[in-house]
Design a protein around this motif. Structure first.
Motif, short mmCIF file in Angstrom:
data_model
loop_
_atom_site.label_atom_id
_atom_site.label_comp_id
_atom_site.label_asym_id
_atom_site.label_seq_id
_atom_site.Cartn_x
_atom_site.Cartn_y
_atom_site.Cartn_z
N ARG A 170 1.20 -2.07 -10.50
CA ARG A 170 2.21 -1.51 -9.60
C ARG A 170 1.62 -0.28 -8.92
O ARG A 170 0.60 0.25 -9.33
CB ARG A 170 3.50 -1.19 -10.32
N VAL A 171 2.31 0.16 -7.89
CA VAL A 171 1.92 1.37 -7.17
C VAL A 171 3.15 2.25 -7.07
O VAL A 171 4.26 1.76 -6.80
CB VAL A 171 1.38 1.03 -5.76
N GLU A 172 2.96 3.54 -7.31
CA GLU A 172 4.06 4.50 -7.22
C GLU A 172 3.76 5.48 -6.10
O GLU A 172 2.65 6.01 -6.02
CB GLU A 172 4.21 5.26 -8.54
N PRO A 173 4.74 5.73 -5.22
CA PRO A 173 4.53 6.77 -4.22
C PRO A 173 4.51 8.14 -4.90
O PRO A 173 5.21 8.35 -5.88
CB PRO A 173 5.73 6.63 -3.28
N ASP A 174 3.70 9.04 -4.39
CA ASP A 174 3.59 10.38 -4.94
C ASP A 174 3.56 11.36 -3.77
O ASP A 174 2.73 11.22 -2.88
CB ASP A 174 2.32 10.49 -5.78
N LEU A 192 -1.05 -2.06 -1.24
CA LEU A 192 -0.37 -0.90 -1.83
C LEU A 192 1.14 -1.01 -1.65
O LEU A 192 1.90 -0.82 -2.60
CB LEU A 192 -0.87 0.40 -1.21
N ILE A 193 1.57 -1.36 -0.45
CA ILE A 193 3.01 -1.49 -0.17
C ILE A 193 3.61 -2.63 -0.97
O ILE A 193 4.69 -2.49 -1.55
CB ILE A 193 3.26 -1.65 1.34
N ARG A 194 2.91 -3.75 -1.04
CA ARG A 194 3.40 -4.90 -1.81
C ARG A 194 3.57 -4.54 -3.28
O ARG A 194 4.56 -4.90 -3.91
CB ARG A 194 2.44 -6.07 -1.65
N LEU A 195 2.61 -3.81 -3.84
CA LEU A 195 2.71 -3.40 -5.25
C LEU A 195 3.76 -2.32 -5.47
O LEU A 195 4.32 -2.21 -6.54
CB LEU A 195 1.36 -2.94 -5.77
N THR A 196 4.03 -1.53 -4.43
CA THR A 196 5.11 -0.54 -4.51
C THR A 196 6.45 -1.25 -4.61
O THR A 196 7.35 -0.83 -5.33
CB THR A 196 5.11 0.40 -3.28
#
Length: 107
Positions: free
Chosen positions: A59-63, A99-103
């Protein structure tokens, strides 16, 4: 003991086989094309971990300070690592679509 060792050498991705160039300003620790990594560090850049398993981006998390953080899980031992994305890099930026897809929780 140092917690960060600059190790910005290029590599061939063990997952997708593409050639990955150095970032030029920090240690590149994952493939910008598929976002996979290798479980080779105890501390960033030290290459002291004997596991060597492939690290799957789960997964990707926005920071707000770092842009995006990629969460990797080792397919060999299950350890979880957080890695800063390099989506704004001048050389081979991370695939923003991945990145967006994993977010959004999709792989």
């Amino acid at each position: 003991m140092k917690r960060f060792t600059k190790n910005d050498s290029g590599f061939v991705c063990a997952h997708c086989g593409k050639v990955v160039e150095p970032l030029g300003y920090t240690s590149r620790n994952h493939c910008p094309f598929c976002l996979w990594s290798l479980h080779v560090d105890v501390n960033p850049g030290d290459r002291a971990n004997e596991c060597g398993g492939q690290m799957e981006p789960i997964r990707v998390e926005p920071d707000t300070k770092k842009g995006y953080v990629i969460i990797h899980r080792c397919t060999k031992c299950g350890e979880i690592h957080r890695n800063r994305a390099a989506h704004e890099a001048k050389v081979q930026p991370d695939d923003i679509r991945l990145l967006i897809r994993l977010t959004a929780g999709k792989q």
